[in-house]
Write a protein that holds these residues in place. Structure first.
Motif, PDB file in Angstrom:
ATOM      1  N   ASN A  91      -5.311  -3.825   3.714  1.00 27.85           N
ATOM      2  CA  ASN A  91      -5.379  -5.267   4.207  1.00 27.85           C
ATOM      3  C   ASN A  91      -5.046  -6.216   3.200  1.00 27.85           C
ATOM      4  N   MET A 146      -9.959  -5.090  11.185  1.00 25.56           N
ATOM      5  CA  MET A 146      -9.056  -4.792  10.477  1.00 25.56           C
ATOM      6  C   MET A 146      -7.656  -4.591  11.032  1.00 25.56           C
ATOM      7  N   ALA A 189      -4.167  -7.026  10.710  1.00 24.34           N
ATOM      8  CA  ALA A 189      -2.767  -6.501  10.462  1.00 24.34           C
ATOM      9  C   ALA A 189      -1.875  -7.066  11.652  1.00 24.34           C
ATOM     10  N   ALA A 216      -8.361 -10.381   6.337  1.00 28.28           N
ATOM     11  CA  ALA A 216      -8.405  -9.357   5.468  1.00 28.28           C
ATOM     12  C   ALA A 216      -9.120  -9.281   4.464  1.00 28.28           C
ATOM     13  N   SER A 270       1.924  -4.615   7.419  1.00 26.81           N
ATOM     14  CA  SER A 270       0.880  -4.646   8.657  1.00 26.81           C
ATOM     15  C   SER A 270       1.166  -3.300   9.421  1.00 26.81           C
ATOM     16  N   LEU A 272      -0.932  -0.772   7.990  1.00 27.29           N
ATOM     17  CA  LEU A 272      -2.382  -0.931   8.063  1.00 27.29           C
ATOM     18  C   LEU A 272      -2.595  -0.660   9.701  1.00 27.29           C
TER      19      LEU A 272
END
Length: 550
Positions: A61, A121, A125, A158, A220, A223
């Motif tokens: 993140n 999370m 992203a 994040a 992104s 993640l």
């Protein structure tokens, strides 16, 4: 002096009381004095590989913020050339991400309690991915600002969720190192941003800055895929009364089943989850009688009244807020984001005139910042939080003073002096290096570990809010203030604030190395209970004295 840990019979102590394992280590109180020893595990264990892998995925993140900070420092030069923006627009573009991230941080606290740390999370992203895509395709300043504001919300998510998730998943023996991973990834992102600036700067201006910003979609995507392989936080699962799932996660992130059972018992006690004795032995598998307590503390742990408790705090919570928010304030008030965001401007003012030379100097800064965060990670669970913070603040103070002196010489000399240029580059590198040793990672570690479970997510959001307000203020005013009082004067102010930071750490910040999250909460509860007890004894003594005089 013996420490009497509170329980349900003592109303001055919260439900987060627990039975601690045998062993002792020295504790430093809020006044910096080595005092009471409290039980803790004396054995240094090797790092759990599964917990490490989860922490690495969660910390991705932080690449989002790091890459944006690094890439914007170089992209802003090309954006100014391509879109012909003013200095004020430049400051707003750079600093707006930090300000709007407040919205993301505020939402993320409640969101993470509602849908879980893991899916929060994923939201971070997705939001940042959309913002990066808009920035990369933006045809004008307004569209660019729109993408940056959206990316800022993702950064707020994040910043709040990565350290909270990692702290809740990690065993006490390696929590400091694992919770510092987000800061490592921030620095890795900054370095990647600097490197992309250096290699893409040779392209036409209208293309290079769009590629620099648009490349932010790739972290992104990584993640988003990583979230699929991550477990949920065991502490959040306990708050949802999903005990068997929590036990599975704890078993995989602990060294043995006995440690997993002990961690589950502590978390259940802190969350107000009650069960029969078999619950702790079996890990809460099917057939175990478990329920959430209806006590006020248990209700608060599920989000009821948490913000009220933070905004109208008890003396104990007020003390925790002073520590967490104070250290976040000083982290940014010392001017680190001015050094990082505007390093090309700083080096240009110092006398480096070629664009390649300026960007190469920023890459050196990125390597210094990233390299020393690795040192901090190695030392956090060995040396402790407090010594690293003090070393960091003292080193930054000296570096900022040297930077101010270097610029003072440059500003009062008509010809470029190579010695002064070298001094400024070294001072900037030393400043970011000392920041990475302590203030960078430890602030997030403290903010994620000193608060009790019922307050942790929202308190972490509040910490991010303070951090981003100060960061945004510094980023949005650095150029204007430097023009008004010179670059030397601006860094002199940062140096003075860094001196106050040293004093704040020495007076207020305790050592938390080696304790579980529940032990930390119990320690603060114990200190508050002792304070109330001493106050009651004082009042009784005063009353007795008055009676005798009459």
């Amino acid at each position: 002096m013996m420490m009497g840990w509170g329980n349900k019979k003592n109303p001055t102590v919260s439900n987060e009381d627990l039975k601690l394992p045998v062993g002792k280590y020295e504790l430093v109180n809020s006044n910096g004095i080595h005092g009471n020893s409290i039980p803790s595990s004396p054995v240094k264990k090797s790092m759990n590989k599964y917990a490490f892998a989860c922490a690495v995925l969660a910390s991705m993140n932080s690449i989002l913020l790091g890459y944006d900070v690094g890439v914007m420092s170089g992209a802003i030069i090309l954006i100014q050339e391509d879109l012909i923006i003013t200095e004020v627009q430049e400051e707003v573009l750079v600093g707006s991400l930090n300000i709007v991230s407040l919205l993301g941080a505020a939402i993320a606290g409640r969101t993470s309690d509602a849908i879980g740390r893991r899916w929060t999370m994923a939201m971070a992203a997705l939001i940042f991915l959309m913002g990066a895509a808009i920035m990369g395709l933006a045809p004008s300043f307004l569209q660019l600002m729109g993408g940056r504001l959206l990316a800022g919300v993702g950064v707020g998510f994040a910043l709040m969720i990565a350290p909270v998730y990692t702290a809740e998943l990690s065993p006490a023996s390696s929590r400091g190192a694992l919770t510092s991973l987000p800061e490592i990834f921030i620095n890795a992102g900054i370095l990647l941003g600097y490197i992309s600036n250096y290699f893409l700067s040779g392209l036409p201006a209208h293309l290079s800055w769009r590629l620099m910003l648009g490349l932010g979609v790739f972290p992104s995507l990584l993640l988003g895929l990583g979230v699929l392989a991550m477990p949920e936080s065991p502490r959040w699962l306990v708050m949802q009364n999903r005990i068997p799932e929590a036990m599975v996660v704890l078993s995989r992130t602990s060294d043995d089943q006995a440690e997993a059972d002990a961690r589950l018992a502590q978390i259940m006690d802190a969350a107000g989850v009650q069960g029969n004795d078999d619950a702790h032995q079996s890990g809460g598998h099917e057939g175990t009688s478990l329920h959430i307590s209806n006590s006020p503390d248990a209700q608060k742990s599920h989000g009821e009244g948490v913000w009220l408790e933070l905004l109208r705090p008890t003396p104990l919570v007020r003390r925790l807020l002073i520590i967490a928010l104070g250290i976040q304030f000083f982290q940014q008030a010392s001017g680190i984001d001015a050094t990082v965001y505007y390093s090309p401007v700083v080096f240009k003012e110092a006398g480096i005139h070629s664009q390649k030379g300026i960007l190469a100097a920023t890459v050196a800064v990125g390597f210094a910042k990233t390299g020393f965060i690795l040192v901090a990670t190695f030392l956090l669970d060995r040396v402790g939080r407090r010594p690293l913070l003090l070393t960091s603040a003292l080193g930054m103070t000296v570096s900022l003073m040297a930077l101010a002196m270097g610029f003072d010489f440059i500003e009062n000399t008509s010809e470029t002096n190579k010695g002064a240029v070298i001094l400024t580059i070294l001072a900037v590198c030393c400043n970011v290096a000392f920041f990475s040793i302590g203030l960078g990672p430890v602030c997030w570690v403290l903010a994620s570990e000193i608060f009790p479970l019922r307050l942790r997510a929202q308190a972490a959001s509040l910490s991010v809010i303070v951090n981003r307000i100060v960061s945004g203020t510094v980023a949005m005013t650095f150029l204007s203030v430097s023009r008004a009082i010179t670059v030397s004067g601006t860094f002199s102010i940062f140096a003075c604030l860094s001196v106050f930071c040293v004093a704040f750490i020495y007076i207020f910040v305790p050592e938390t190395k080696g304790k579980t999250l529940e032990e930390i909460a119990a320690f603060f509860d114990e200190e508050e209970a002792k304070r109330l007890s001493q106050g009651a004894e004082l009042e009784l003594g005063d009353t007795t004295s008055l009676v005798q005089k009459n």
